[in-house]
Design an enzyme around this catalytic site. Structure first.
Site, mmCIF file in Angstrom:
data_model
loop_
_atom_site.group_PDB
_atom_site.id
_atom_site.type_symbol
_atom_site.label_atom_id
_atom_site.label_comp_id
_atom_site.label_asym_id
_atom_site.label_seq_id
_atom_site.Cartn_x
_atom_site.Cartn_y
_atom_site.Cartn_z
ATOM 1 N N ASN A 93 0.786 -1.161 0.102
ATOM 2 C CA ASN A 93 0.071 0.065 0.232
ATOM 3 C C ASN A 93 0.785 1.295 -0.025
ATOM 4 O O ASN A 93 1.385 1.530 1.068
ATOM 5 C CB ASN A 93 -0.939 0.013 1.403
ATOM 6 C CG ASN A 93 -1.840 1.292 1.266
ATOM 7 O OD1 ASN A 93 -1.904 1.789 0.388
ATOM 8 N ND2 ASN A 93 -2.383 1.575 2.518
ATOM 9 N N LYS A 143 0.038 4.246 -0.456
ATOM 10 C CA LYS A 143 -0.566 5.562 0.103
ATOM 11 C C LYS A 143 -0.455 6.592 -0.909
ATOM 12 O O LYS A 143 -0.273 6.211 -2.113
ATOM 13 C CB LYS A 143 -0.091 5.595 1.482
ATOM 14 C CG LYS A 143 -0.319 4.526 2.402
ATOM 15 C CD LYS A 143 -0.166 4.848 3.738
ATOM 16 C CE LYS A 143 -0.327 3.500 4.486
ATOM 17 N NZ LYS A 143 -0.463 3.494 5.930
ATOM 18 N N HIS A 191 -9.753 1.165 4.090
ATOM 19 C CA HIS A 191 -8.645 1.539 4.692
ATOM 20 C C HIS A 191 -8.910 2.158 5.935
ATOM 21 O O HIS A 191 -9.672 3.153 5.747
ATOM 22 C CB HIS A 191 -7.576 2.023 3.736
ATOM 23 C CG HIS A 191 -6.189 1.977 4.678
ATOM 24 N ND1 HIS A 191 -5.846 2.820 5.248
ATOM 25 C CD2 HIS A 191 -5.287 1.056 4.491
ATOM 26 C CE1 HIS A 191 -4.705 2.429 5.796
ATOM 27 N NE2 HIS A 191 -4.264 1.248 5.239
ATOM 28 N N GLU A 240 -7.364 4.776 7.396
ATOM 29 C CA GLU A 240 -7.179 6.120 6.668
ATOM 30 C C GLU A 240 -8.517 6.862 5.958
ATOM 31 O O GLU A 240 -8.765 7.756 6.313
ATOM 32 C CB GLU A 240 -5.897 6.440 5.922
ATOM 33 C CG GLU A 240 -4.633 6.021 6.859
ATOM 34 C CD GLU A 240 -3.485 5.474 6.236
ATOM 35 O OE1 GLU A 240 -3.356 5.499 4.911
ATOM 36 O OE2 GLU A 240 -2.577 5.041 6.994
ATOM 37 N N GLU A 254 -6.153 -5.037 10.196
ATOM 38 C CA GLU A 254 -5.246 -3.995 10.411
ATOM 39 C C GLU A 254 -5.517 -2.922 11.659
ATOM 40 O O GLU A 254 -6.311 -2.080 11.394
ATOM 41 C CB GLU A 254 -4.927 -2.842 9.078
ATOM 42 C CG GLU A 254 -4.615 -3.212 7.894
ATOM 43 C CD GLU A 254 -3.930 -2.442 6.946
ATOM 44 O OE1 GLU A 254 -2.842 -2.732 6.661
ATOM 45 O OE2 GLU A 254 -4.873 -1.367 6.878
ATOM 46 N N GLY A 267 1.745 2.457 10.707
ATOM 47 C CA GLY A 267 2.752 3.430 10.671
ATOM 48 C C GLY A 267 2.966 3.937 11.929
ATOM 49 O O GLY A 267 3.992 4.910 12.101
ATOM 50 N N SER A 277 2.487 -2.046 10.418
ATOM 51 C CA SER A 277 4.120 -1.917 10.737
ATOM 52 C C SER A 277 4.469 -3.527 10.481
ATOM 53 O O SER A 277 5.624 -3.739 11.113
ATOM 54 C CB SER A 277 4.330 -1.818 12.289
ATOM 55 O OG SER A 277 3.839 -0.481 12.397
#
Ligand code: PGA
Length: 256
Positions: free
Chosen positions: A13, A15, A99, A101, A171, A177, A217
């Site tokens: 991914n 991003k 996702h 985000e 996730e 992150g 991560s």
């Protein structure tokens, strides 16, 4: 060694990183590094502006391309959106849906995830539906409830006979992150909760065949300890997927 019949899937991914030139340079360096690894389905998820470029650069190689998001309708007056038809026309084969985000910053809801998942299945795109709890939810012992809710609403109204391409990515938001990976035990427990919910919402057969990825991560040095577990069928990788050598090492280390 895992005896699972489910093919490992390792997705990058990217991003909102990389320019088209950088994406092409990545693919050129990456291809020779994964030449002999055929155990995993490898998927790159670039920004929409680079989808065609990456499809082109990866042509005739065992690399698939995913969008990071899409709208659920075929077309319409939805400025800034991309439809499943438009993705298919570019040669995109997979799509990330929901996702965290997008849930956090762009008002993605369990209901829109459900609409997008249905559209992906109708159009023959392989959906990678992301679920996962926030830190406060984990600390309040709500992880199971959150995963069951996100999974069951995502799967609402889906015909089990049409659900076989489904992929779920677990996730935990607190691991994305942050450098703080879920322990294999935490990830395995969460994957079991999700698989049980798929069995309830669709069928035990669909649950047994659905790939559930871990994301948050993932790095070359923690991949093997996660991917060797029976209920973990691959990884969705953010930061460590931006470098071709690091991502190739993750692919290699997932062959457990
Ligand atoms: P990370 O991102 O590997 O950088 O934690 C994972 C993701 O957001 O998919």
């Amino acid at each position: 060694m895992s005896t699972s019949p489910r093919k490992t899937l390792i997705a990058a991914n990217w991003k909102m990183y990389k320019t088209p030139d950088e994406a092409v340079a990545f693919v050129r360096s990456f291809i020779p590094l994964i030449g002999h690894h055929r155990h995993a389905e490898i998927v790159l998820c670039p920004s929409p502006t680079m989808l065609a470029t990456v499809v082109d650069a990866a042509r005739n190689n065992p690399i698939h391309v995913a969008a990071q998001n899409m709208h659920w309708l075929d077309q319409g007056a939805y400025t800034g959106e991309t439809s499943p038809l438009q993705l298919k026309a570019l040669g995109v084969t997979h799509v990330l849906i929901g996702h965290s985000e997008r849930r956090q910053y762009f008002n993605e809801t369990d209901e829109s995830v459900n609409l997008k998942l249905k559209a992906a299945l109708v159009h023959g795109l392989i959906p990678i539906v992301c679920v996962g709890e926030m830190l406060a939810e984990r600390e309040a012992n709500q992880t199971t409830e959150v995963l069951e809710r996100q999974t069951s609403i995502a799967l609402g109204g889906i015909d089990p006979a049409a659900a076989h391409p489904l992929v779920i990515a677990y996730e935990p938001v607190w691991a994305i992150g942050t450098g703080r990976t879920a322990t294999p035990e935490i990830a395995d427990d969460a994957h079991k909760v999700i698989r049980a919910e798929i069995a309830r919402s669709l069928s035990p057969e669909v649950a047994a065949g659905t790939r559930i990825l871990y994301g948050g991560s993932v790095k070359p040095d923690n991949t093997a300890s996660l991917c060797c577990l029976e209920d973990i069928d691959g990884a969705l990788v953010g930061g460590a997927s931006l470098d071709p050598a690091s991502f190739a090492q993750i692919v290699a280390n997932s062959a457990t």
